[in-house]
Design a protein around this motif. Structure first.
Motif, PDB file in Angstrom:
ATOM      1  N   GLY A  13       9.986 -14.817  -4.049  1.00  0.00           N
ATOM      2  CA  GLY A  13       9.728 -13.421  -3.728  1.00  0.00           C
ATOM      3  C   GLY A  13       8.778 -13.261  -2.560  1.00  0.00           C
ATOM      4  N   GLY A  14       7.754 -14.096  -2.525  1.00  0.00           N
ATOM      5  CA  GLY A  14       6.810 -14.036  -1.414  1.00  0.00           C
ATOM      6  C   GLY A  14       7.444 -14.441  -0.103  1.00  0.00           C
ATOM      7  N   ALA A  15       8.251 -15.507  -0.142  1.00  0.00           N
ATOM      8  CA  ALA A  15       8.909 -15.983   1.080  1.00  0.00           C
ATOM      9  C   ALA A  15       9.936 -14.969   1.585  1.00  0.00           C
ATOM     10  N   ALA A  16      10.712 -14.410   0.657  1.00  0.00           N
ATOM     11  CA  ALA A  16      11.738 -13.444   1.054  1.00  0.00           C
ATOM     12  C   ALA A  16      11.125 -12.183   1.646  1.00  0.00           C
ATOM     13  N   ALA A  17       9.921 -11.844   1.188  1.00  0.00           N
ATOM     14  CA  ALA A  17       9.264 -10.634   1.669  1.00  0.00           C
ATOM     15  C   ALA A  17       8.854 -10.730   3.130  1.00  0.00           C
ATOM     16  N   LEU A  18       8.891 -11.934   3.690  1.00  0.00           N
ATOM     17  CA  LEU A  18       8.603 -12.085   5.119  1.00  0.00           C
ATOM     18  C   LEU A  18       9.577 -11.264   5.960  1.00  0.00           C
ATOM     19  N   GLY A  19      10.752 -10.994   5.394  1.00  0.00           N
ATOM     20  CA  GLY A  19      11.755 -10.252   6.147  1.00  0.00           C
ATOM     21  C   GLY A  19      11.590  -8.750   6.122  1.00  0.00           C
ATOM     22  N   SER A  35       3.308   5.908  13.288  1.00  0.00           N
ATOM     23  CA  SER A  35       2.023   6.160  13.939  1.00  0.00           C
ATOM     24  C   SER A  35       1.430   7.499  13.536  1.00  0.00           C
ATOM     25  N   GLU A  36       2.262   8.381  12.951  1.00  0.00           N
ATOM     26  CA  GLU A  36       1.783   9.695  12.538  1.00  0.00           C
ATOM     27  C   GLU A  36       1.248   9.691  11.115  1.00  0.00           C
ATOM     28  N   GLN A  37       1.399   8.578  10.401  1.00  0.00           N
ATOM     29  CA  GLN A  37       0.960   8.489   9.022  1.00  0.00           C
ATOM     30  C   GLN A  37      -0.541   8.181   8.955  1.00  0.00           C
ATOM     31  N   PRO A  38      -1.177   8.492   7.826  1.00  0.00           N
ATOM     32  CA  PRO A  38      -2.602   8.177   7.676  1.00  0.00           C
ATOM     33  C   PRO A  38      -2.864   6.689   7.877  1.00  0.00           C
ATOM     34  N   ALA A  39      -4.043   6.362   8.375  1.00  0.00           N
ATOM     35  CA  ALA A  39      -4.366   4.970   8.706  1.00  0.00           C
ATOM     36  C   ALA A  39      -4.298   4.058   7.486  1.00  0.00           C
ATOM     37  N   TRP A  40      -4.610   4.606   6.303  1.00  0.00           N
ATOM     38  CA  TRP A  40      -4.641   3.757   5.120  1.00  0.00           C
ATOM     39  C   TRP A  40      -3.260   3.225   4.761  1.00  0.00           C
ATOM     40  N   THR A  41      -2.188   3.942   5.185  1.00  0.00           N
ATOM     41  CA  THR A  41      -0.843   3.452   4.860  1.00  0.00           C
ATOM     42  C   THR A  41      -0.532   2.164   5.613  1.00  0.00           C
ATOM     43  N   GLU A  42      -1.066   2.038   6.815  1.00  0.00           N
ATOM     44  CA  GLU A  42      -0.854   0.799   7.572  1.00  0.00           C
ATOM     45  C   GLU A  42      -1.605  -0.356   6.934  1.00  0.00           C
ATOM     46  N   ARG A  43      -2.799  -0.076   6.449  1.00  0.00           N
ATOM     47  CA  ARG A  43      -3.594  -1.141   5.825  1.00  0.00           C
ATOM     48  C   ARG A  43      -2.980  -1.604   4.511  1.00  0.00           C
ATOM     49  N   ILE A  44      -2.517  -0.657   3.713  1.00  0.00           N
ATOM     50  CA  ILE A  44      -2.013  -1.030   2.384  1.00  0.00           C
ATOM     51  C   ILE A  44      -0.617  -1.648   2.452  1.00  0.00           C
ATOM     52  N   THR A  45       0.074  -1.465   3.579  1.00  0.00           N
ATOM     53  CA  THR A  45       1.395  -2.075   3.734  1.00  0.00           C
ATOM     54  C   THR A  45       1.365  -3.238   4.718  1.00  0.00           C
ATOM     55  N   ALA A  46       0.190  -3.778   4.966  1.00  0.00           N
ATOM     56  CA  ALA A  46       0.077  -4.950   5.831  1.00  0.00           C
ATOM     57  C   ALA A  46       0.847  -6.118   5.221  1.00  0.00           C
ATOM     58  N   ARG A  47       1.349  -7.007   6.082  1.00  0.00           N
ATOM     59  CA  ARG A  47       2.217  -8.086   5.622  1.00  0.00           C
ATOM     60  C   ARG A  47       1.610  -8.916   4.490  1.00  0.00           C
ATOM     61  N   PRO A  48       0.333  -9.333   4.565  1.00  0.00           N
ATOM     62  CA  PRO A  48      -0.211 -10.150   3.472  1.00  0.00           C
ATOM     63  C   PRO A  48      -0.168  -9.448   2.120  1.00  0.00           C
ATOM     64  N   LEU A  49      -0.417  -8.137   2.111  1.00  0.00           N
ATOM     65  CA  LEU A  49      -0.391  -7.397   0.848  1.00  0.00           C
ATOM     66  C   LEU A  49       1.027  -7.249   0.319  1.00  0.00           C
ATOM     67  N   VAL A  50       1.987  -7.027   1.205  1.00  0.00           N
ATOM     68  CA  VAL A  50       3.379  -6.913   0.778  1.00  0.00           C
ATOM     69  C   VAL A  50       3.875  -8.247   0.232  1.00  0.00           C
ATOM     70  N   LEU A  51       3.505  -9.342   0.900  1.00  0.00           N
ATOM     71  CA  LEU A  51       3.896 -10.667   0.415  1.00  0.00           C
ATOM     72  C   LEU A  51       3.301 -10.933  -0.966  1.00  0.00           C
ATOM     73  N   ALA A  52       2.016 -10.592  -1.125  1.00  0.00           N
ATOM     74  CA  ALA A  52       1.357 -10.810  -2.413  1.00  0.00           C
ATOM     75  C   ALA A  52       1.981  -9.955  -3.505  1.00  0.00           C
ATOM     76  N   ALA A  53       2.286  -8.696  -3.174  1.00  0.00           N
ATOM     77  CA  ALA A  53       2.897  -7.797  -4.163  1.00  0.00           C
ATOM     78  C   ALA A  53       4.277  -8.300  -4.567  1.00  0.00           C
ATOM     79  N   SER A  54       5.044  -8.774  -3.593  1.00  0.00           N
ATOM     80  CA  SER A  54       6.378  -9.282  -3.885  1.00  0.00           C
ATOM     81  C   SER A  54       6.306 -10.533  -4.752  1.00  0.00           C
ATOM     82  N   ALA A  55       5.381 -11.421  -4.415  1.00  0.00           N
ATOM     83  CA  ALA A  55       5.222 -12.641  -5.205  1.00  0.00           C
ATOM     84  C   ALA A  55       4.785 -12.312  -6.627  1.00  0.00           C
ATOM     85  N   LEU A  56       3.865 -11.373  -6.764  1.00  0.00           N
ATOM     86  CA  LEU A  56       3.378 -10.982  -8.080  1.00  0.00           C
ATOM     87  C   LEU A  56       4.478 -10.337  -8.907  1.00  0.00           C
ATOM     88  N   ALA A  57       5.225  -9.412  -8.299  1.00  0.00           N
ATOM     89  CA  ALA A  57       6.292  -8.712  -9.018  1.00  0.00           C
ATOM     90  C   ALA A  57       7.388  -9.677  -9.453  1.00  0.00           C
TER      91      ALA A  57
END
Length: 207
Positions: A13-19, A35-57
């Motif tokens: 899951g973590g590896a596949a999330a690289l895509g 770019s029009e979204q709040p800054a926190w959305t970019e931080r919370i959807t950063a690649r390391p967090l998405v990879l971790a979330a995918s691996a965890l799920a």
């Protein structure tokens, strides 16, 4: 054995999330500019967090189902929910390019692995999608058709357990909604709160 399956699922899951990140702009066409979204959305959807979330799920699903036939649709749904959450947070859209193929996959996997349960899966999908469709028609500013389609998809994968997903998602979404109301008062009514991530959370709980 389940621990081994969980570890393999987490790694996959973590590896596949690289895509997800390279595909996001393509999948989220006709969406709001990131770019029009709040800054926190970019931080919370950063690649390391998405990879971790995918691996965890995916790891949690592997631990729950082990090496069983139910693992395949559960793993696919969990992986997709992580990607949909990231895209909805970042672009405010649940792309048809994900939900349509996911619905088709749910039908195919249901027919292949749970043929006797197909009536239940179909009714669950129609009930969940219909429920949110009525809500969207009554309050078009609060719900989008993407949320309706996601509810339909959840029904195809979860069957009667979709009720858990919908209720949990709506309850979870009420917490930030109340906080916004307390902080901003009537101005909170003009703020958009993406429901997709909360439905995804409910879907994971139902899994």
């Amino acid at each position: 054995m389940s621990a081994v399956v969980a570890a393999l699922c987490a790694a996959g899951g973590g590896a596949a999330a690289l895509g997800w990140q390279p595909l996001e702009p393509l999948l989220a066409t006709h969406s709001q500019d990131a770019s029009e979204q709040p800054a926190w959305t970019e931080r919370i959807t950063a690649r390391p967090l998405v990879l971790a979330a995918s691996a965890l799920a995916c790891g949690a699903v592997g631990l729950r189902y082990g090496a069983t036939r139910e693992l395949i649709p559960a793993l696919l749904l969990a992986f997709a929910l992580v990607g949909l959450t990231a895209i909805d947070l970042r672009y405010r859209i649940l792309p048809n390019r994900i939900t349509y193929p996911l619905a088709l996959a749910g039908l195919v996997l249901g027919a292949a692995l749970r043929f006797s349960d197909l009536p239940e899966l179909g009714l669950a999908a129609l009930a969940a999608g219909g429920f949110l469709l009525i809500a969207a028609l009554l309050s078009p500013s609060g719900l989008g058709m993407g949320d309706v389609k996601l509810a339909f998809v959840l029904g195809l994968f979860l069957g009667r357990s979709v009720a858990v997903a919908i209720v949990a998602g709506l309850v979870a979404s009420s917490v930030p909604a109340l906080l916004l109301l307390l902080v901003h008062g009537r101005g909170a009514r003009k703020m958009h709160l993406a429901l997709g991530p909360f439905l995804a959370l409910g879907g994971m709980l139902a899994l």
